[in-house]
Design a protein around this motif. Structure first.
Motif, short mmCIF file in Angstrom:
data_model
loop_
_atom_site.label_atom_id
_atom_site.label_comp_id
_atom_site.label_asym_id
_atom_site.label_seq_id
_atom_site.Cartn_x
_atom_site.Cartn_y
_atom_site.Cartn_z
N GLY A 230 0.82 -1.21 0.00
CA GLY A 230 0.00 0.00 0.00
C GLY A 230 0.84 1.25 0.00
O GLY A 230 0.57 2.21 -0.74
N ARG A 231 1.89 1.25 0.82
CA ARG A 231 2.81 2.39 0.85
C ARG A 231 3.46 2.61 -0.50
O ARG A 231 3.48 3.72 -1.04
N ASP A 232 3.99 1.53 -1.08
CA ASP A 232 4.71 1.65 -2.34
C ASP A 232 3.80 2.08 -3.48
O ASP A 232 4.20 2.89 -4.33
N ALA A 233 2.57 1.56 -3.50
CA ALA A 233 1.64 1.93 -4.57
C ALA A 233 1.24 3.39 -4.47
O ALA A 233 1.14 4.10 -5.48
N ALA A 234 1.01 3.87 -3.24
CA ALA A 234 0.65 5.27 -3.06
C ALA A 234 1.81 6.19 -3.44
O ALA A 234 1.62 7.22 -4.11
N LEU A 235 3.02 5.83 -3.02
CA LEU A 235 4.18 6.63 -3.37
C LEU A 235 4.39 6.66 -4.89
O LEU A 235 4.74 7.70 -5.47
N ALA A 236 4.18 5.51 -5.54
CA ALA A 236 4.34 5.46 -6.99
C ALA A 236 3.33 6.36 -7.69
O ALA A 236 3.66 7.06 -8.66
N ALA A 237 2.11 6.38 -7.21
CA ALA A 237 1.09 7.24 -7.80
C ALA A 237 1.47 8.72 -7.64
O ALA A 237 1.30 9.52 -8.57
N LEU A 238 1.97 9.06 -6.47
CA LEU A 238 2.41 10.43 -6.24
C LEU A 238 3.58 10.80 -7.14
O LEU A 238 3.62 11.89 -7.74
N GLU A 239 4.53 9.90 -7.27
CA GLU A 239 5.69 10.17 -8.12
C GLU A 239 5.31 10.28 -9.59
O GLU A 239 5.95 11.02 -10.35
N ASP A 240 4.25 9.58 -9.99
CA ASP A 240 3.78 9.64 -11.38
C ASP A 240 2.94 10.89 -11.66
O ASP A 240 2.50 11.09 -12.79
N GLY A 241 2.69 11.66 -10.60
CA GLY A 241 1.90 12.88 -10.78
C GLY A 241 0.41 12.66 -10.90
O GLY A 241 -0.32 13.52 -11.42
N VAL A 242 -0.08 11.51 -10.44
CA VAL A 242 -1.52 11.23 -10.50
C VAL A 242 -2.25 12.13 -9.51
O VAL A 242 -1.85 12.24 -8.34
N GLU A 243 -3.30 12.80 -9.99
CA GLU A 243 -4.09 13.67 -9.13
C GLU A 243 -5.21 12.86 -8.48
O GLU A 243 -6.01 12.24 -9.16
N PHE A 244 -5.26 12.86 -7.15
CA PHE A 244 -6.34 12.17 -6.43
C PHE A 244 -6.57 12.87 -5.10
O PHE A 244 -5.66 13.45 -4.51
N ASP A 245 -7.83 12.81 -4.65
CA ASP A 245 -8.15 13.40 -3.35
C ASP A 245 -8.72 12.36 -2.38
O ASP A 245 -9.15 12.71 -1.28
N ALA A 246 -8.73 11.10 -2.78
CA ALA A 246 -9.15 10.01 -1.90
C ALA A 246 -8.53 8.72 -2.40
O ALA A 246 -8.29 8.55 -3.60
N VAL A 247 -8.27 7.80 -1.47
CA VAL A 247 -7.75 6.48 -1.81
C VAL A 247 -8.71 5.43 -1.28
O VAL A 247 -9.06 5.43 -0.10
N VAL A 248 -9.14 4.55 -2.18
CA VAL A 248 -9.95 3.39 -1.81
C VAL A 248 -9.02 2.18 -1.86
O VAL A 248 -8.63 1.73 -2.94
#
Length: 362
Positions: A230-248
């Motif tokens: 979960g940590r790695d996937a969230a960090l990867a999304a942030l590093e890829d510049g994905v815009e999100f305001d909630a995580v399911v």
């Protein structure tokens, strides 16, 4: 109709010997001639016989033990499930043998086919490596109850779970009501049908209905449903510049990892990003912030699993005495759908909707 368990008498009849001779072979006593031993071993292999407690088999009857097979105990959900099932089974006069498969398909296959050293009356299993064929081609074996994950097309089993599609839709509605518009889903899977694919299906249907963006970058698979993943996937999304305001997140462990990733990046939960998980494990009430989660009715799930397991075991015992007929239809999985509820905690709250949120990674 599920085949009954192969007995020592069946082996004796096939080999043309007495049951005592079979017992001598099974217990490796040096009193059997080599050619007779070979015939017995061939019959054992042909029939798929698993040596059990010989005295019990000859007498017939139940041993009043159920195997609970889970992929791991590091996940708090499975640890709690095992503990509470032990207590519930004890009230019914049964014991539960907790078996950890460590995600091994071979281990899971041995349990559902009854090819384990210790005999049990039924198997309750949360599978992680089985295929439907593993249940279809059983020569014999105990009644099987599937927890959580289903195996479409498997015959003569009961599947007990919450409605994963509906629970995912509940999560989306909750977040939309709080003003969230770009929802990141963690836990997508490629399996034909699984907990992950069902939750993703509910997520996609609910986000489409709400008119939310259907951006492929907002759906992410994970190799394992762990805190680290979960940590790695969230960090990867942030590093890829994905815009999100909630995580399911597909389960609480993934969600706890997401909280760690967001904290490491200096993002506020729920001020910048809301987070939701599944299973309502004990630790989520102690995270900071406390985590919103889907809570299954665990007592109902355990009761339904035990009803199916004990009912199947006792029916099978009656059939051995000619006192009953099997109710399991070949090719059909009976479904028991368990209630769930969304437990709202500090990790989700309403946010302003007048303007779209900024990218968390910006």
């Amino acid at each position: 109709m599920m085949a009954r368990r192969v007995s020592i008498k069946d082996v004796a009849q096939r080999a043309g010997v007495s049951w005592k001779t079979v017992s001598n072979v099974v217990n490796e006593r040096p009193v059997v001639r080599a050619d007779t031993r070979a015939k017995v071993l061939a019959a054992i292999e042909e029939l798929g016989y698993v040596p059990n407690l010989v005295g019990r088999e000859l007498r017939g009857g139940l041993i009043r033990t159920i195997a609970l097979v889970v992929p791991e105990l590091q996940n708090p959900y499975f640890a709690r499930l095992a503990e509470r099932m032990q207590a519930a089974a004890r009230e019914r006069g049964y014991t539960v043998s907790v078996e950890v498969s460590l995600h091994s398909a071979e281990t899971e296959r041995a349990h559902v086919r009854g090819r384990t050293a210790r005999p049990v009356d039924a198997v309750v299993i949360s599978p992680s490596g089985l295929d439907p064929e593993d249940l279809l081609d059983r020569v014999s074996g105990p009644p099987v109850v599937l927890l959580g994950e289903t195996l479409p097309g498997a015959a003569g089993v009961v599947h007990v779970a919450i409605d994963n599609v509906a629970s995912a839709a509940d999560v989306v509605r909750h977040l939309v009501a709080g003003g969230h518009r770009r929802l990141l889903f963690l836990g997508a899977e490629d399996a034909v049908r699984s907990t992950g694919t069902d939750r993703l299906a509910g997520f996609r249907a609910a986000t489409r209905f709400a008119g939310l963006p259907q951006d492929p970058s907002l759906v992410r698979g994970v190799g394992e449903w762990t805190r680290e993943a979960g940590r790695d996937a969230a960090l990867a999304a942030l590093e890829d510049g994905v815009e999100f305001d909630a995580v399911v997140a597909g389960n609480d462990l993934l969600a706890v990892g997401v909280l760690a990733a967001l904290h490491a990046r200096g993002l506020e939960v729920p001020g910048d990003v809301a987070v939701v998980g599944w299973d309502d494990t004990a630790e989520v009430a102690w995270t900071r912030p406390a985590l919103t989660s889907i809570a299954p009715d665990l007592d109902a799930l355990i009761a339904a699993a035990l009803d199916a397991a004990i009912g199947g075991a006792e029916q099978g015992d009656a059939e051995k005495s000619g006192a009953g007929q099997s109710g399991a239809a070949a090719g059909r999985v009976a479904e028991a759908v368990i209630a769930h509820r969304l437990v709202e905690r500090e990790s989700t709250r309403a946010v302003p909707t007048s303007s779209p949120p900024a990218a968390p990674g910006a």
